[in-house]
Design a protein around this motif. Structure first.
Motif, PDB file in Angstrom:
ATOM      1  N   PRO A 366     -30.001  51.680 -10.716  1.00 29.36           N
ATOM      2  CA  PRO A 366     -28.669  51.394 -10.155  1.00 29.36           C
ATOM      3  C   PRO A 366     -27.786  52.631 -10.174  1.00 29.36           C
ATOM      4  O   PRO A 366     -26.845  52.752 -10.958  1.00 29.36           O
ATOM      5  N   GLU A 367     -28.086  53.559  -9.274  1.00 32.41           N
ATOM      6  CA  GLU A 367     -27.359  54.828  -9.223  1.00 32.41           C
ATOM      7  C   GLU A 367     -26.722  55.007  -7.855  1.00 32.41           C
ATOM      8  O   GLU A 367     -27.027  54.292  -6.902  1.00 32.41           O
ATOM      9  N   LYS A 368     -25.865  56.008  -7.774  1.00 33.05           N
ATOM     10  CA  LYS A 368     -25.216  56.350  -6.509  1.00 33.05           C
ATOM     11  C   LYS A 368     -25.653  57.750  -6.091  1.00 33.05           C
ATOM     12  O   LYS A 368     -26.116  58.539  -6.904  1.00 33.05           O
ATOM     13  N   GLY A 369     -25.481  58.021  -4.799  1.00 31.87           N
ATOM     14  CA  GLY A 369     -25.774  59.372  -4.327  1.00 31.87           C
ATOM     15  C   GLY A 369     -24.666  60.340  -4.669  1.00 31.87           C
ATOM     16  O   GLY A 369     -24.897  61.513  -4.936  1.00 31.87           O
ATOM     17  N   LEU A 370     -23.440  59.851  -4.681  1.00 34.75           N
ATOM     18  CA  LEU A 370     -22.265  60.660  -5.005  1.00 34.75           C
ATOM     19  C   LEU A 370     -21.659  60.135  -6.286  1.00 34.75           C
ATOM     20  O   LEU A 370     -21.378  58.941  -6.408  1.00 34.75           O
ATOM     21  N   ASP A 380     -23.669  60.279 -14.296  1.00 31.98           N
ATOM     22  CA  ASP A 380     -23.997  59.279 -13.278  1.00 31.98           C
ATOM     23  C   ASP A 380     -24.648  58.071 -13.956  1.00 31.98           C
ATOM     24  O   ASP A 380     -25.534  58.216 -14.773  1.00 31.98           O
ATOM     25  N   PRO A 381     -24.233  56.859 -13.634  1.00 33.37           N
ATOM     26  CA  PRO A 381     -24.886  55.690 -14.225  1.00 33.37           C
ATOM     27  C   PRO A 381     -26.321  55.587 -13.714  1.00 33.37           C
ATOM     28  O   PRO A 381     -26.603  56.024 -12.601  1.00 33.37           O
ATOM     29  N   PRO A 382     -27.247  55.015 -14.544  1.00 35.52           N
ATOM     30  CA  PRO A 382     -27.026  54.509 -15.904  1.00 35.52           C
ATOM     31  C   PRO A 382     -26.953  55.637 -16.935  1.00 35.52           C
ATOM     32  O   PRO A 382     -27.511  56.703 -16.720  1.00 35.52           O
ATOM     33  N   MET A 411     -32.554  56.307 -17.930  1.00 35.52           N
ATOM     34  CA  MET A 411     -33.123  55.418 -16.918  1.00 35.52           C
ATOM     35  C   MET A 411     -32.857  53.961 -17.235  1.00 35.52           C
ATOM     36  O   MET A 411     -32.738  53.556 -18.401  1.00 35.52           O
ATOM     37  N   ALA A 412     -32.769  53.157 -16.182  1.00 38.10           N
ATOM     38  CA  ALA A 412     -32.698  51.700 -16.282  1.00 38.10           C
ATOM     39  C   ALA A 412     -33.056  51.151 -14.917  1.00 38.10           C
ATOM     40  O   ALA A 412     -32.695  51.744 -13.895  1.00 38.10           O
ATOM     41  N   ASP A 413     -33.798  50.050 -14.897  1.00 41.42           N
ATOM     42  CA  ASP A 413     -34.173  49.419 -13.634  1.00 41.42           C
ATOM     43  C   ASP A 413     -33.406  48.124 -13.450  1.00 41.42           C
ATOM     44  O   ASP A 413     -33.109  47.426 -14.420  1.00 41.42           O
ATOM     45  N   SER A 414     -33.079  47.820 -12.204  1.00 39.41           N
ATOM     46  CA  SER A 414     -32.464  46.543 -11.853  1.00 39.41           C
ATOM     47  C   SER A 414     -33.422  45.776 -10.955  1.00 39.41           C
ATOM     48  O   SER A 414     -33.817  46.283  -9.895  1.00 39.41           O
ATOM     49  N   VAL A 415     -33.805  44.595 -11.384  1.00 40.97           N
ATOM     50  CA  VAL A 415     -34.754  43.776 -10.625  1.00 40.97           C
ATOM     51  C   VAL A 415     -34.124  43.362  -9.300  1.00 40.97           C
ATOM     52  O   VAL A 415     -32.989  42.888  -9.246  1.00 40.97           O
ATOM     53  N   GLY A 416     -34.863  43.561  -8.230  1.00 36.94           N
ATOM     54  CA  GLY A 416     -34.404  43.124  -6.915  1.00 36.94           C
ATOM     55  C   GLY A 416     -33.275  43.926  -6.329  1.00 36.94           C
ATOM     56  O   GLY A 416     -32.645  43.502  -5.365  1.00 36.94           O
ATOM     57  N   ILE A 417     -32.994  45.099  -6.894  1.00 37.47           N
ATOM     58  CA  ILE A 417     -31.845  45.874  -6.428  1.00 37.47           C
ATOM     59  C   ILE A 417     -32.030  46.354  -4.991  1.00 37.47           C
ATOM     60  O   ILE A 417     -31.086  46.457  -4.222  1.00 37.47           O
ATOM     61  N   ARG A 418     -33.277  46.663  -4.614  1.00 36.48           N
ATOM     62  CA  ARG A 418     -33.532  47.136  -3.243  1.00 36.48           C
ATOM     63  C   ARG A 418     -35.033  47.106  -2.976  1.00 36.48           C
ATOM     64  O   ARG A 418     -35.853  47.161  -3.894  1.00 36.48           O
ATOM     65  N   ASP A 419     -35.387  47.015  -1.706  1.00 36.44           N
ATOM     66  CA  ASP A 419     -36.766  47.207  -1.275  1.00 36.44           C
ATOM     67  C   ASP A 419     -37.016  48.681  -1.047  1.00 36.44           C
ATOM     68  O   ASP A 419     -36.107  49.440  -0.695  1.00 36.44           O
ATOM     69  N   THR A 420     -38.258  49.085  -1.239  1.00 34.13           N
ATOM     70  CA  THR A 420     -38.649  50.462  -0.935  1.00 34.13           C
ATOM     71  C   THR A 420     -39.377  50.476   0.399  1.00 34.13           C
ATOM     72  O   THR A 420     -40.303  49.694   0.624  1.00 34.13           O
ATOM     73  N   HIS A 421     -38.945  51.358   1.271  1.00 33.16           N
ATOM     74  CA  HIS A 421     -39.522  51.479   2.599  1.00 33.16           C
ATOM     75  C   HIS A 421     -40.224  52.820   2.759  1.00 33.16           C
ATOM     76  O   HIS A 421     -39.832  53.813   2.152  1.00 33.16           O
ATOM     77  N   ILE A 422     -41.233  52.856   3.615  1.00 31.21           N
ATOM     78  CA  ILE A 422     -41.718  54.141   4.110  1.00 31.21           C
ATOM     79  C   ILE A 422     -40.643  54.695   5.036  1.00 31.21           C
ATOM     80  O   ILE A 422     -40.111  53.977   5.881  1.00 31.21           O
ATOM     81  N   LEU A 423     -40.313  55.966   4.857  1.00 30.06           N
ATOM     82  CA  LEU A 423     -39.272  56.594   5.676  1.00 30.06           C
ATOM     83  C   LEU A 423     -39.932  57.467   6.736  1.00 30.06           C
ATOM     84  O   LEU A 423     -40.686  58.402   6.403  1.00 30.06           O
ATOM     85  N   ASP A 424     -39.683  57.157   7.974  1.00 30.44           N
ATOM     86  CA  ASP A 424     -40.271  57.909   9.079  1.00 30.44           C
ATOM     87  C   ASP A 424     -39.835  59.372   8.992  1.00 30.44           C
ATOM     88  O   ASP A 424     -38.646  59.688   8.974  1.00 30.44           O
ATOM     89  N   ARG A 425     -40.829  60.251   8.882  1.00 31.14           N
ATOM     90  CA  ARG A 425     -40.607  61.695   8.746  1.00 31.14           C
ATOM     91  C   ARG A 425     -39.717  62.025   7.544  1.00 31.14           C
ATOM     92  O   ARG A 425     -39.069  63.070   7.496  1.00 31.14           O
ATOM     93  N   GLY A 426     -39.653  61.093   6.591  1.00 29.65           N
ATOM     94  CA  GLY A 426     -38.896  61.331   5.371  1.00 29.65           C
ATOM     95  C   GLY A 426     -37.403  61.173   5.501  1.00 29.65           C
ATOM     96  O   GLY A 426     -36.665  61.456   4.545  1.00 29.65           O
ATOM     97  N   ASN A 427     -36.924  60.723   6.657  1.00 30.52           N
ATOM     98  CA  ASN A 427     -35.481  60.593   6.881  1.00 30.52           C
ATOM     99  C   ASN A 427     -34.939  59.341   6.179  1.00 30.52           C
ATOM    100  O   ASN A 427     -35.480  58.253   6.333  1.00 30.52           O
ATOM    101  N   TYR A 428     -33.851  59.514   5.446  1.00 35.81           N
ATOM    102  CA  TYR A 428     -33.301  58.433   4.624  1.00 35.81           C
ATOM    103  C   TYR A 428     -32.918  57.201   5.440  1.00 35.81           C
ATOM    104  O   TYR A 428     -32.950  56.074   4.933  1.00 35.81           O
ATOM    105  N   ASP A 429     -32.546  57.383   6.704  1.00 35.58           N
ATOM    106  CA  ASP A 429     -32.059  56.268   7.516  1.00 35.58           C
ATOM    107  C   ASP A 429     -33.110  55.766   8.510  1.00 35.58           C
ATOM    108  O   ASP A 429     -32.793  54.997   9.410  1.00 35.58           O
TER     109      ASP A 429
END
Length: 768
Positions: A366-370, A380-382, A411-429
């Protein structure tokens, strides 16, 4: 002192033997039996896999040469033609193409700028004639202990390591060196195990101890020394990309030094490597987790973090997870894992799907980019806050200086916080397919029945008896610490493009032995330094230079310059200036003015360098404050890591800047002055006084001819400064350490000049 006289003195004191790197002398004779892993795969990987390898998106003519099935299959659009026909090179398109001189059919194509030598062509031809058998990549096959080699000279072998080394030397008709003289051996092992020079008392005691156990007693003493943990921690801080600032343009401070204290503590307490690894990867997920196991997970959070306004939060969060994944791949697998972020790996069997399946283990934080702003020292949390109560109870090794809580990223994990996707050409969006926890099957299957789907399960996967890489990679890296390069030279790449092991049976034997003996790091280190291979002298001769210019066969010991931190430590320790306190916050010693202001945004707490004073000026190099955008200049000059990313091996360069640092660095000059002051107060007569300084700095007795030159130089300088007392007074006014009251300035200046010259000897900063 003139440049001419300085150069003359150095030449008189030491004759540096510059060893030319001759070309590889091994004859290019096709062996009787051609091995796929050791002869053929390196050629295919270098010349063919970019177009005919694992990356489906870049594959030409639908042809794969990295697998037997692909190489044996009929060529696309040509059912009667095959890339490889076992036993028949003249029917194999691979051989026909690589041996052709027709530019329209030859492979690799001329426009690729790749070319096979006639030796490579003959190797491939003979391999096809012998059946063109494929094997799994050597590093992906679990290591196994082979029988210990039989050797002719068993008396030379101090332990099992020596049998493997001696066997290869016999095959190449080379002999090992004699054991190094005691002074060289003590200096070598002292720096290798503690990063500090042996004291004069240690030198004298070792010389006087004539028992067969004399050397082993020294090794045991050094292994139990609290400074051992500091020396061992240096290479791990490079791997973990530890720094004292966040990085990026504004580069604000961060507080991770308690994690560094833990690393030093872990090495000193000899935590088994399986525990060392598990706590850092997943200490927060252990059933018995506590403040210490949680602090250890700071390993994963040492990556750069931005605090700049205007950035896209998710873009940088992805960067952090990417960094953790890449560090995992290099630190524990010894692979260029990052190459599969944007596409399937071009050389190793790691798909983009594999990459993001591994990425998923580090993507639940459960972290932020900024985080925060450029003028805040916000973790930065956690994070965990280390209090005095924790330090008094569990975290007793943390050198906390005040009563304020210290916030450290963990480190700390949050269950169900997000799905992990394959990123096309590594692009975040550019999110595509959703993936779940997994690892590359080519390395080892991730068995969900035995491994939980989290970082703790990932740790257990790494430590499985069937895992081919973990023990090999760590053992190789420890070997590198003592011999200058690993058994696998490319310590960060055990893949297809990496170097082959020089002694594969030895590497596997050590890897299995390490695991079988409880992952005991100190035991492994002692095995290495007690071997006859390690205790050899570093002398060489023309035959060894011609036969083995890079000393791959280890018929002698390497001569290598001390690491950046050790050069600083040596100067401080030998002069008596060293503050040998262990742990605590980083410090800011002398540094040229204006560097931070000139190289940064001019905002925030770290916009200008604020030097420390007092005892903090004399702390070991491991505690020097590292600002990522402007690393410590003197240490960077001596090839220290800038800690931008995981680094498993430092370069070893030689540049004029290094000589300028040793000549002009305030720490070196101040150390010379302080040692001169202290010696001038002693009852030693001039020759004894000079020899005392020589033993502190060069770590051996000065030879009579050297002592004669040194004494003559001292007398010349003394005469000069007695005639120029104001110059002498000005010369010794360097550094903040207190000046000697009522001292004889000309004598101190002459001694300081002499000692400074000793520090500038090549031998002074070389472990032989």
């Amino acid at each position: 002192m003139s440049i001419t006289s300085f150069r003359t003195l150095l030449i008189a004191l030491v004759c540096c033997s510059c060893l030319d790197r001759a070309s590889d002398s091994y004859e290019n004779k096709v062996p009787d039996v051609v091995d796929f892993n050791f002869h053929i795969r390196p050629i295919l990987s270098d010349k063919c896999f970019a177009c005919h390898g694992p990356d489906a998106n870049k594959r030409e003519a639908d042809l794969r040469l990295d697998t037997q099935e692909g190489a044996y299959a009929a060529l696309k659009d040509y059912n009667d033609k095959f890339a490889i026909v076992s036993g028949q090179p003249e029917q194999s398109e691979v051989y026909l193409r690589i041996s052709s001189t027709d530019s329209t059919v030859m492979m690799p194509p001329p426009e690729s700028n790749l070319k096979l030598s006639s030796y490579h062509v003959e190797l491939i031809k003979k391999w096809i004639e012998q059946g063109a058998g494929y094997k799994p990549h050597w590093a992906f096959v679990p290591p196994a202990k082979s029988d210990l080699p039989e050797v002719l000279n068993e008396d030379w072998c101090a332990n099992e390591i020596d049998r493997f080394i001696l066997k290869k030397l016999h095959e190449k008709k080379l002999k090992p060196n004699e054991t190094a003289v005691k002074s060289q051996l003590l200096k070598r092992v002292s720096f290798d195990l503690t990063g500090l020079p042996p004291t004069i008392a240690m030198q004298e005691a070792f010389e006087q101890d004539t028992s067969p156990e004399a050397y082993e007693k020294v090794v045991d003493e050094l292994l139990s020394n609290a400074h051992y943990g500091e020396k061992m921690a240096i290479h791990w801080l490079d791997i973990a990309r530890y720094a004292d600032s966040h990085g990026y343009q504004d580069d604000s401070p961060r507080t991770m030094w308690p994690w560094r204290d833990w690393v030093i503590h872990a090495f000193n307490k000899n935590y088994p490597f399986d525990q060392f690894l598990t706590w850092q990867l997943a200490g927060d997920l252990l059933p018995e987790q506590n403040e210490e196991t949680l602090l250890a997970t700071g390993f994963n959070r040492n990556h750069k973090i931005t605090q700049e306004g205007g950035v896209i939060d998710e873009e940088y969060r992805i960067e952090y997870v990417t960094d953790r994944t890449n560090t995992f791949g290099k630190a524990f697998l010894g692979l260029t894992f990052e190459c599969a972020k944007c596409h399937d790996h071009k050389y190793d069997p790691i798909s983009q799907h594999d990459y993001y399946s591994t990425f998923a283990f580090f993507d639940k934080v459960p972290e932020k980019g900024l985080v925060g702003t450029f003028d805040e020292n916000t973790a930065d949390p956690p994070r965990m806050e280390i209090t005095d109560e924790m330090v008094n109870d569990v975290l007793t090794f943390v050198n906390k200086k005040d009563s304020y809580p210290v916030a450290v990223m963990v480190m700390a994990d949050s269950v169900g916080i997000r799905d992990t996707h394959i990123l096309d050409r590594g692009n975040y969006d550019a999110k595509t397919e959703v993936v779940t926890f997994n690892t590359p099957k080519a390395i080892m299957e991730f068995d969900t029945l035995n491994f939980s789907s989290n970082r703790l399960g990932l740790s257990k996967w790494l430590l499985s008896d069937k895992h081919p890489l973990t023990s090999r990679v760590f053992v190789n890296r420890i070997w590198q610490e003592f011999f200058g390069q690993g058994i696998v030279k490319t310590a960060g790449d055990f893949g297809m493009q990496g170097e082959l092991p020089t002694h594969p049976e030895l590497l596997d034997w050590l890897a299995v032995d390490f695991r079988e003996n409880g992952w005991d790091i100190k035991r492994l280190v002692k095995q290495i330094v007690m071997s006859s291979t390690y205790t050899q002298s570093a002398q060489t001769n023309k035959r060894k230079q011609e036969k083995d210019p890079e000393n791959i066969l280890l018929s002698r010991m390497h001569r290598t310059r001390l690491g950046a931190e050790m050069i600083r430590d040596h100067v401080l320790a030998s002069s008596g200036l060293l503050n040998d306190e262990i742990g605590g916050p980083s410090v800011k010693p002398y540094q040229p003015d204006g560097l931070w202001l000139a190289a940064t945004s001019g905002r925030g707490v770290l916009k200008a360098y604020v030097q420390d004073h007092g005892e903090n000026l004399y702390r070991r190099g491991i505690y020097t404050f590292i600002k990522r955008t402007v690393p410590p200049p003197s240490m960077l000059t001596f090839d220290a890591s800038n800690r931008d990313q995981c680094e498993v091996r430092r370069l070893n360069t030689g540049t004029p800047l290094q000589a300028l640092v040793m000549l002009n660095d305030p720490t070196v000059l101040e150390a010379s002055r302080v040692l001169a002051q202290n010696l001038s107060k002693s009852d030693l007569q001039n020759p004894d006084l000079i020899n005392n300084a020589f033993k502190r700095i060069v770590c051996r007795e000065a030879k009579p001819e050297e002592l004669e030159v040194l004494l003559g130089y001292f007398e010349d300088q003394l005469q000069h400064f007695q005639s120029n007392r104001e110059e002498a007074t000005k010369f010794i006014t360097v550094g903040e350490y207190r000046q000697m009251e009522n001292g004889d300035d000309p004598t101190i200046a002459a001694l300081m000049q002499l000692i400074h010259t000793m520090y500038n000897l090549e031998e002074a900063i070389t472990r032989s």
